[in-house]
Scaffold this motif. Structure first.
Motif, short mmCIF file in Angstrom:
data_model
loop_
_atom_site.label_atom_id
_atom_site.label_comp_id
_atom_site.label_asym_id
_atom_site.label_seq_id
_atom_site.Cartn_x
_atom_site.Cartn_y
_atom_site.Cartn_z
N ASP A 1 60.90 -10.27 58.44
CA ASP A 1 60.20 -9.36 57.53
C ASP A 1 61.20 -8.49 56.77
O ASP A 1 61.53 -7.38 57.17
CB ASP A 1 59.17 -8.51 58.28
N GLN A 2 61.63 -9.05 55.64
CA GLN A 2 62.70 -8.45 54.84
C GLN A 2 62.10 -7.52 53.78
O GLN A 2 61.20 -7.90 53.04
CB GLN A 2 63.53 -9.54 54.16
N HIS A 3 62.65 -6.31 53.71
CA HIS A 3 62.16 -5.32 52.75
C HIS A 3 63.20 -4.92 51.71
O HIS A 3 62.85 -4.44 50.64
CB HIS A 3 61.67 -4.08 53.49
N ILE A 4 64.46 -5.12 52.02
CA ILE A 4 65.52 -4.81 51.07
C ILE A 4 66.78 -5.54 51.50
O ILE A 4 67.03 -5.73 52.69
CB ILE A 4 65.77 -3.29 50.96
N ALA A 5 67.58 -5.99 50.53
CA ALA A 5 68.86 -6.62 50.82
C ALA A 5 69.84 -6.21 49.73
O ALA A 5 69.46 -6.01 48.58
CB ALA A 5 68.73 -8.14 50.87
N LEU A 6 71.11 -6.06 50.11
CA LEU A 6 72.12 -5.67 49.13
C LEU A 6 73.47 -6.22 49.53
O LEU A 6 73.74 -6.51 50.70
CB LEU A 6 72.17 -4.15 48.97
N PHE A 7 74.33 -6.40 48.52
CA PHE A 7 75.66 -6.90 48.74
C PHE A 7 76.62 -5.73 48.97
O PHE A 7 76.49 -4.67 48.36
CB PHE A 7 76.13 -7.71 47.52
N ASP A 8 77.62 -5.97 49.84
CA ASP A 8 78.65 -4.97 50.05
C ASP A 8 79.42 -4.77 48.75
O ASP A 8 79.89 -5.75 48.15
CB ASP A 8 79.59 -5.44 51.18
N TYR B 1 73.86 -6.85 53.48
CA TYR B 1 73.11 -6.02 54.42
C TYR B 1 71.63 -6.22 54.12
O TYR B 1 71.22 -6.39 52.96
CB TYR B 1 73.47 -4.55 54.26
N ALA B 2 70.83 -6.18 55.17
CA ALA B 2 69.38 -6.36 55.01
C ALA B 2 68.65 -5.28 55.79
O ALA B 2 69.05 -4.91 56.90
CB ALA B 2 68.96 -7.74 55.52
N GLY B 3 67.58 -4.78 55.20
CA GLY B 3 66.68 -3.86 55.87
C GLY B 3 65.38 -4.58 56.17
O GLY B 3 64.74 -5.13 55.26
N SER B 4 65.00 -4.60 57.45
CA SER B 4 63.85 -5.39 57.87
C SER B 4 63.02 -4.59 58.86
O SER B 4 63.27 -3.40 59.10
CB SER B 4 64.33 -6.69 58.53
N ASP B 5 62.05 -5.25 59.47
CA ASP B 5 61.26 -4.60 60.52
C ASP B 5 62.10 -4.30 61.75
O ASP B 5 61.65 -3.56 62.63
CB ASP B 5 60.08 -5.49 60.91
N GLY B 6 63.28 -4.87 61.84
CA GLY B 6 64.18 -4.60 62.95
C GLY B 6 65.30 -3.66 62.60
O GLY B 6 66.27 -3.55 63.36
N GLY B 7 65.21 -2.98 61.45
CA GLY B 7 66.24 -2.03 61.05
C GLY B 7 67.25 -2.65 60.12
O GLY B 7 66.92 -3.41 59.21
N VAL B 8 68.53 -2.32 60.33
CA VAL B 8 69.61 -2.71 59.43
C VAL B 8 70.45 -3.81 60.07
O VAL B 8 70.85 -3.71 61.23
CB VAL B 8 70.50 -1.50 59.09
N TYR B 9 70.74 -4.87 59.28
CA TYR B 9 71.54 -5.99 59.74
C TYR B 9 72.63 -6.32 58.72
O TYR B 9 72.48 -6.03 57.52
CB TYR B 9 70.66 -7.23 59.98
N ARG B 10 73.70 -6.96 59.20
CA ARG B 10 74.84 -7.29 58.35
C ARG B 10 75.28 -8.72 58.64
O ARG B 10 75.32 -9.16 59.78
CB ARG B 10 76.00 -6.33 58.65
N SER B 11 75.63 -9.45 57.57
CA SER B 11 76.19 -10.79 57.71
C SER B 11 77.42 -10.90 56.82
O SER B 11 77.40 -10.48 55.66
CB SER B 11 75.17 -11.86 57.30
N ASP B 12 78.50 -11.47 57.37
CA ASP B 12 79.69 -11.68 56.56
C ASP B 12 79.95 -13.17 56.32
O ASP B 12 81.05 -13.55 55.89
CB ASP B 12 80.92 -11.02 57.19
N ASP B 13 78.95 -13.99 56.59
CA ASP B 13 79.09 -15.42 56.33
C ASP B 13 77.79 -16.01 55.79
O ASP B 13 77.41 -17.12 56.14
CB ASP B 13 79.55 -16.16 57.58
N TRP B 14 77.14 -15.26 54.92
CA TRP B 14 75.86 -15.71 54.40
C TRP B 14 75.98 -17.00 53.60
O TRP B 14 74.99 -17.73 53.42
CB TRP B 14 75.20 -14.63 53.54
#
Length: 903
Positions: free
Chosen positions: A436-443, A451-464
């Motif tokens: 359940d993604q509500h916002i995403a942004l690039f570093d 970085y993604a903001g979802s129902d689980g808070g804030v997440y980060r991926s460096d190999d998308w």
């Protein structure tokens, strides 16, 4: 087609959680979480929240009630203030946040600071605004406890010399637990910071002048945008309810730029490119519906492509940072675009690229890969689009899952699934992204990081951009989890075991008092009720509807054995109640639609459920609350319904006893019983909690339901329950040597009283400076040592321990020292260790057992035993189960410690 397939192949065929649970293997030795692959059902949350909060007289949640109840709460007394003035009575509680530090809540606002990329701001929709100075490795809350804890969008003034200015909007028009535009989650305008997001203050121009109803655009703000090209004015745009609002003085005043407030149209969006060109969308129902463009924010051109249709609900705009002529528009457009079978409906979705005035329809490339892992927005709940900072054709698309296309969704050949619902359903764990993604942004420093903001808070991926991207949560200290329930180990003094059910984050568990320690994931889906039995070594946990497990725990909280109970499947609430028999943990009572079911062996597989046929009724609301007694008498069950009926069931542990109707004519009609709090020392004393607005919320019986007394007192604005009083959610008794305390969790925080006096009862706010006015959905207490935990809807769990005893006079070096009684809880006898210091060696010692009212039950030891270590055995065989205290008095010094008797 390049796509990462990690969802279960059969997921598309899943219609209900019951179906999922039916096909899951019942493996009693399985150690992992209970996988509940059913995607969340916002409609079920909608129905539950409406039933719990609607005014029965109108069938609706009162307009503007959130603002009104917060204003009303500010007039109520506070135990924090009483303590400062030294007028507090009863035990004092020092409330501390307990986390979880590793699981965030629903996040729609997220941004980097352009002047310092190590600084990030994030906002929880019911958890407030937070700030990080280390790229999300740790967080600090900037919303004050008394401020509205709502943040739905965020924007920074990026102009040179203005970057310390931030704005965030409030009010969530489409939530997981309310209807569209539901007033319970209405906002209170826009907040502004001029110190880099360290603090925020409400813009007076956006405050509602009539908080009793939804009647102005700033009741819901979904996006804020700032014109970076206007160096002379502070030009700000707000996508408000039905309108695009414009300010040229930093929010001091506003003018309607586009659309009009009609109280019906909700969805809008706005974005401004680097040259000051403004794009906006307005949803269906408005005469201004469609897509718009303006070069000055005053004169607008409708640029809606013909294939967009007139029925767009939610829409999102994304401008390519490296080429502002390229703009993507993504819409939930019934009757237009690509029709994709969703979880609850066939979703029609439109995706268009606008390039220097030319339109290109990319709707047919919205991910539709079948087998249950196609794009779905959950009817507009999760909906977002973003563009790479230097590659206009690299586009992120968020719904329940997150996708990326490296050709701007020109086709599906370069589309990849990045995260969301995973194959093992341990989403948000072990390198996966919470759904359940509500916002995403690039570093901003490294676009290979998102970085993604979802129902689980804030997440980060460096190999998308890898075939199998990995994610790490950035929720340490970002305590925005939305909890429905909380349970503690009631059998072990000093135990820090807590199990709590969270919205879309499953049931979570901790056994340490360190708020920075991570919590463990127990079961998936939407977490529901938990309970502890067998002296804290057995834990029951559940998920939405009828997912239920029994875990046998080792000393470190690890799962030695797991039993899958599942519900009896005769009808379950979304968050379905059940209770152990507190006198016999081999008995469990379960709310089974319009009646109760019982199992006398919850450790057995398959579980044998006995329908208590005489508890069943033919029509009306489901059973919504179930509680059992601890003693006086044992094996009594109280249960109530979603439409206000209440029964008492004696001898419930065997046979099929007949229930006794104990509802009162004083009870509000057709109101929701959310909780029945039973006095742990007196099974004939109980408090019934009605959670609806507009009714008297609390009733007490001292005679097993023969008579009832309303005790809501100053929690109601008016004696009949009307007005701006909060929705009461939960009540719980706690007995201490200084007297009993009754807690009530409400939508404006936690309250307590030490003196029940009918409608003259004075309730005082607990933890005004810590818990604040966040919604408290549940309270759990332990009589043994005065431990209390509360579940909040947006700021995790708080806990405190009452000061239930101590030294009356003399310093610590002079004090008689009571040791830890063993065993505790005890059954037939216990050994009490105590020591006498040299300074008191010649003094008379008196060791007694007392009840919670301070009455002496037994003289354990007396005389002058002299200095040193001593032990005394106390016979408990003739005493009823419950909470007691052992007390030593010597030389004018008194100490008291708790003892629990169990059977």
């Amino acid at each position: 087609m390049t796509i990462i397939r990690r969802l279960l192949p059969f997921a598309v065929a899943i219609a209900t959680v019951a179906t999922i649970l039916a096909i899951m293997p019942a493996n009693p030795t399985r150690r992992g979480p209970l996988a509940v692959p059913e995607r969340e059902d916002p409609r079920a949350g909608v129905e539950r929240e409406l039933l719990r909060t609607r005014d029965p007289a109108t069938g609706r949640i009162p307009e503007g009630i959130r603002r009104r109840e917060l204003a009303f709460a500010s007039t109520l007394p506070s135990r924090d203030v009483d303590a400062l003035l030294r007028v507090a009575s009863g035990p004092v509680f020092s409330w501390q946040g307990r986390g979880p530090s590793n699981v965030g809540g629903r996040t729609r606002a997220l941004a980097f600071d352009v002047s310092d990329h190590s600084v990030m701001l994030a906002g929880g929709v019911t958890g407030g605004m937070w700030r990080s100075s280390d790229r999300g490795l740790s967080w600090r809350r900037t919303t004050l406890p008394a401020q509205l804890p709502s943040a739905t969008c965020l924007a920074q003034d990026r102009r040179p010399g203005h970057t310390s200015t931030w704005y965030y909007g409030t009010g969530e028009y489409r939530t997981n637990s309310t209807r569209f535009g539901n007033v319970l989650y209405a906002g209170d305008g826009i907040f502004k910071s001029t110190d880099g997001g360290l603090s925020f203050a409400q813009l007076p121009s956006t405050v509602a002048s009539t908080p009793d109803r939804i009647d102005q655009p700033f009741d819901f703000v979904s996006r804020i945008a700032i014109d970076p090209s206007n160096l002379e004015q502070d030009e700000v745009y707000a996508a408000a309810m039905g309108t695009i609002m414009r300010s040229v003085d930093g929010g001091a005043t506003w003018q309607t730029a586009l659309g009009e407030f009609d109280g019906v149209t909700g969805y809008t969006d706005v974005a401004v490119d680097p040259n000051g060109v403004v794009y906006a969308t307005i949803g269906q129902g408005s005469n201004a519906r469609g897509i718009w463009r303006s070069e000055d924010g005053v004169r607008w051109d409708r640029i809606t492509p013909s294939g967009w249709g007139d029925s767009c609900r939610r829409s999102a705009i994304a401008i390519a940072p490296s080429d502002p002529d390229v703009v993507y528009f993504f819409g939930h457009t019934p009757g237009a675009g690509r029709a994709i079978p969703g979880i609850f409906e066939v979703e029609s979705l439109s995706l268009w690229r606008y390039d220097d005035g030319a339109w290109d329809d990319r709707s047919m490339s919205v991910p539709d890969f079948g087998e249950g892992w196609s794009y779905t927005s959950l009817s507009g709940y999760a909906f977002h689009i973003a563009v790479h900072p230097t590659q206009p054709a690299t586009v992120l698309l968020g719904g329940s899952n997150l996708y990326v296309s490296t050709n701007g969704f020109d086709d599906t050949t370069r589309t990849q699934w990045l995260g969301g619902y995973s194959f093992d359903w341990n989403y948000g764990e072990d390198g996966s992204l919470h759904p359940d993604q509500h916002i995403a942004l690039f570093d901003p420093d490294d676009a290979s990081v998102i970085y993604a903001g979802s129902d689980g808070g804030v997440y980060r991926s460096d190999d998308w951009d890898m075939p199998t991207p990995t994610w790490e949560q950035r929720n340490t200290g970002y305590v925005t989890t939305q909890f429905y329930t909380v349970a503690i180990d009631p059998w072990t003094a000093g135990s820090q075991q807590i199990s709590a059910g969270a919205q879309d984050n499953g049931t979570l568990y901790t056994r340490v008092d360190d708020p920075s320690a991570p919590w463990d994931w127990v079961v998936g889906g939407d977490g529901a009720f938990s309970q502890f039995g067998s002296e804290g070594r057995v834990r029951f946990a559940s998920s939405q509807y009828d997912g239920l497990v029994r875990d046998t725990l080792d000393a470190a909280g690890g799962i030695l054995q797991r039993n899958y109970l599942y519900g009896p499947r005769t009808g379950s609430m979304f968050v379905n109640p059940y209770t152990l028999d507190h006198s016999n943990h081999s008995v469990l009572y379960y709310a089974a639609g319009r009646g109760l079911a019982r199992t006398n062996d919850p450790a057995a597989e398959p579980t044998t459920w006995v329908a208590l046929s005489r508890t069943r009724y033919q029509s009306g609301g489901y059973v919504s609350a179930v509680s059992s007694t601890w003693e006086n008498p044992a094996h009594r069950v109280w249960y109530g319904t979603a439409d206000g009926r209440l029964w008492r069931l004696d001898g419930a542990n065997t046979g099929s006893p007949a229930p006794v109707d104990v509802a009162s004519s004083q009870f509000p009609q057709n109101a929701y019983i959310n909780c029945i709090a039973v006095d742990p020392l007196d099974g004939g004393r109980a408090v019934v909690v009605f959670s609806n607005y507009g009714v008297v919320s609390l009733f007490l019986t001292d005679d097993a339901g023969a008579t009832w007394t309303p005790i809501a007192g100053n929690l109601e604005q008016n004696p009949d329950g009307t007005g701006s009083g909060p929705s009461c959610r939960w009540a719980e008794f706690l007995h201490t040597p200084s007297g009993p305390v009754l807690f009530v969790g409400t939508t404006t925080g936690l309250y307590s009283t030490t003196a029940i006096d009918g409608m003259n009862t004075i309730w005082r706010q607990e933890g005004a400076a810590t818990i604040g006015n966040v919604i408290v959905d549940m309270v759990a207490t332990r009589q043994l040592d005065g431990f209390v935990a509360v579940a909040t809807w947006g700021n995790g769990v708080f806990a405190a321990t009452a000061d239930i005893g101590g030294v009356a006079d003399g310093g610590a070096s002079d004090a008689a020292l009571l040791g830890a009684v063993a065993p505790n809880p005890a059954r037939t006898s216990a050994v009490i260790p105590y020591s006498i210091p040299d300074a008191l060696a010649s003094r008379e010692v008196r060791l007694t057992l007392v009840d919670v009212a301070g009455r002496e039950i037994a003289l354990v030891a007396s005389g002058r035993p002299g200095a040193g270590e001593h032990r005394a055995r106390v016979d408990l065989g003739g005493l009823a189960p419950g909470a007691y205290y052992y007390r030593i008095t010597v030389g004018g010094v008194t100490q008291t410690r708790p003892l629990m008797i169990a059977r």
